[in-house]
Design a protein around this motif. Structure first.
Motif, PDB file in Angstrom:
ATOM      1  N   ASP A  10      12.906 -18.171   3.447  1.00  0.00           N
ATOM      2  CA  ASP A  10      11.842 -17.013   3.458  1.00  0.00           C
ATOM      3  C   ASP A  10      12.660 -15.597   4.022  1.00  0.00           C
ATOM      4  O   ASP A  10      12.511 -14.690   3.212  1.00  0.00           O
ATOM      5  CB  ASP A  10      10.596 -17.260   4.280  1.00  0.00           C
ATOM      6  CG  ASP A  10       9.953 -18.603   3.770  1.00  0.00           C
ATOM      7  OD1 ASP A  10      10.703 -19.521   3.411  1.00  0.00           O
ATOM      8  OD2 ASP A  10       8.666 -18.413   3.567  1.00  0.00           O
ATOM      9  N   SER A  70      15.842 -14.500   1.456  1.00  0.00           N
ATOM     10  CA  SER A  70      15.813 -14.594   0.047  1.00  0.00           C
ATOM     11  C   SER A  70      14.352 -14.084  -0.570  1.00  0.00           C
ATOM     12  O   SER A  70      13.582 -13.769   0.413  1.00  0.00           O
ATOM     13  CB  SER A  70      16.143 -15.940  -0.548  1.00  0.00           C
ATOM     14  OG  SER A  70      14.999 -16.750  -0.428  1.00  0.00           O
ATOM     15  N   ASN A  71      14.245 -14.163  -1.839  1.00  0.00           N
ATOM     16  CA  ASN A  71      12.806 -13.748  -2.553  1.00  0.00           C
ATOM     17  C   ASN A  71      12.150 -14.901  -2.532  1.00  0.00           C
ATOM     18  O   ASN A  71      11.073 -14.789  -3.216  1.00  0.00           O
ATOM     19  CB  ASN A  71      13.175 -12.824  -3.824  1.00  0.00           C
ATOM     20  CG  ASN A  71      13.915 -13.556  -4.878  1.00  0.00           C
ATOM     21  OD1 ASN A  71      14.613 -14.538  -4.469  1.00  0.00           O
ATOM     22  ND2 ASN A  71      13.805 -13.310  -6.099  1.00  0.00           N
ATOM     23  N   ASP A  92      17.331 -14.542  -5.099  1.00  0.00           N
ATOM     24  CA  ASP A  92      18.007 -13.439  -4.649  1.00  0.00           C
ATOM     25  C   ASP A  92      18.208 -13.102  -3.128  1.00  0.00           C
ATOM     26  O   ASP A  92      17.362 -13.350  -2.266  1.00  0.00           O
ATOM     27  CB  ASP A  92      17.272 -12.094  -4.852  1.00  0.00           C
ATOM     28  CG  ASP A  92      17.845 -10.899  -4.671  1.00  0.00           C
ATOM     29  OD1 ASP A  92      19.065 -10.895  -4.186  1.00  0.00           O
ATOM     30  OD2 ASP A  92      17.483 -10.051  -4.950  1.00  0.00           O
ATOM     31  N   TRP A 121      16.892  -8.652   0.156  1.00  0.00           N
ATOM     32  CA  TRP A 121      16.118  -8.364   1.526  1.00  0.00           C
ATOM     33  C   TRP A 121      16.706  -7.262   2.351  1.00  0.00           C
ATOM     34  O   TRP A 121      16.443  -6.889   3.179  1.00  0.00           O
ATOM     35  CB  TRP A 121      15.960  -9.719   2.272  1.00  0.00           C
ATOM     36  CG  TRP A 121      17.353 -10.358   2.756  1.00  0.00           C
ATOM     37  CD1 TRP A 121      18.169 -11.006   1.936  1.00  0.00           C
ATOM     38  CD2 TRP A 121      17.886 -10.136   3.890  1.00  0.00           C
ATOM     39  NE1 TRP A 121      19.253 -11.259   2.880  1.00  0.00           N
ATOM     40  CE2 TRP A 121      19.221 -10.940   3.748  1.00  0.00           C
ATOM     41  CE3 TRP A 121      17.482  -9.282   5.035  1.00  0.00           C
ATOM     42  CZ2 TRP A 121      20.060 -10.823   5.107  1.00  0.00           C
ATOM     43  CZ3 TRP A 121      18.311  -9.437   6.221  1.00  0.00           C
ATOM     44  CH2 TRP A 121      19.471 -10.294   6.274  1.00  0.00           C
ATOM     45  N   SER A 151      21.072  -6.378  -4.434  1.00  0.00           N
ATOM     46  CA  SER A 151      20.029  -7.224  -5.085  1.00  0.00           C
ATOM     47  C   SER A 151      20.777  -8.142  -6.082  1.00  0.00           C
ATOM     48  O   SER A 151      21.982  -7.909  -6.725  1.00  0.00           O
ATOM     49  CB  SER A 151      19.104  -6.463  -5.914  1.00  0.00           C
ATOM     50  OG  SER A 151      18.269  -5.634  -4.953  1.00  0.00           O
TER      51      SER A 151
END
Length: 244
Positions: free
Chosen positions: A54, A57-58, A75, A79, A85
């Protein structure tokens, strides 16, 4: 000379535990890199600190619940900043393939605490041996049972205990489990501890050392190394103080 070890790579300026962070640490003149290893659902060894994806990453969820293909879709750079990205999580094998072509040392933290990854130690050592990196690798962990497993099965691999408490004479305990180094939280690296460890021939490498005053203090105390988020800054301060 005190070695500068880049904590999760050059994590102060790049997204942690990614290839750009490791490559930047190498460019900055670090002596080594520290990274964290966990295992995916299908047994792949991936470089990530948290038990969940969490924060970095996305995605959401536990590392252990992703397959390698699934976690590779996330990704791990956006963040940190838009510039990064699209970065994918590296595997331990990908890092070893790259680092084996450098002179860098490598500290692999076995993330085998809150989530127990069966076979993590064996998998890591197997890859380290495959790339003939035994002489340049230290395995560390907050889970000291993990380190005992490593020592019992692979006594040629160097290990170091990670700890955050003000332990009394921890070099005795470290030796009792076959560990070769003390990787302690910066605030517990008090003068008595640093002096005693040095007198007993046990290398100390505090974490996470980012301030100039701390870098200089640990160098003067004879620490074997420090873990820092800003290796370029640390290298400069260490080298300046050695001639100043």
């Amino acid at each position: 000379m005190m070695k500068i070890l880049a904590h999760r790579g050059s994590s102060g300026t790049h997204p942690e535990n990614t290839m750009p962070a490791f490559e930047e640490a190498y460019r900055a003149g670090a002596d080594g890199i520290e990274l964290d290893v966990q295992m995916t659902k299908d047994g792949a060894l991936v470089i990530v600190h948290d038990a969940k994806v969490d924060r970095t990453s996305n995605g959401t969820g536990w590392v252990k619940d992703f397959t390698l293909d699934e976690i590779k879709e996330l990704d791990f750079g956006g963040w940190f900043s838009e510039e990064f990205s699209g970065l994918r999580i590296p595997t331990l094998e990908e890092v070893l393939d790259w680092i084996s072509g450098t002179s860098l040392e490598l500290n692999i933290e076995l993330k085998n605490g809150a989530v127990r990854h069966a076979g993590l130690e064996d998998g890591v050592v197997r890859l380290v041996r495959q790339y003939r990196m035994e002489e340049r690798v230290i395995l560390s962990s907050f889970n000291h049972y993990s380190l005992v497993d490593v020592h019992r099965n692979y006594s040629d691999v160097e290990t170091a205990i990670l700890f955050m408490e003000g332990l009394y004479e921890p070099w005795h305990y470290a030796r009792s489990i076959g560990a070769n180094g003390l990787h302690c939280y910066l605030p517990v690296a008090v003068p008595e501890f640093l002096q005693g460890a040095q007198q007993n021939g046990m290398p100390v490498r505090p974490f996470t050392v980012n301030k100039a005053a701390h870098i200089r203090r640990f160098k003067d105390a004879g620490c074997a190394g420090i873990f820092t988020d800003f290796p370029e800054r640390a290298v400069k301060i260490r080298d300046e103080s050695s001639v100043g």
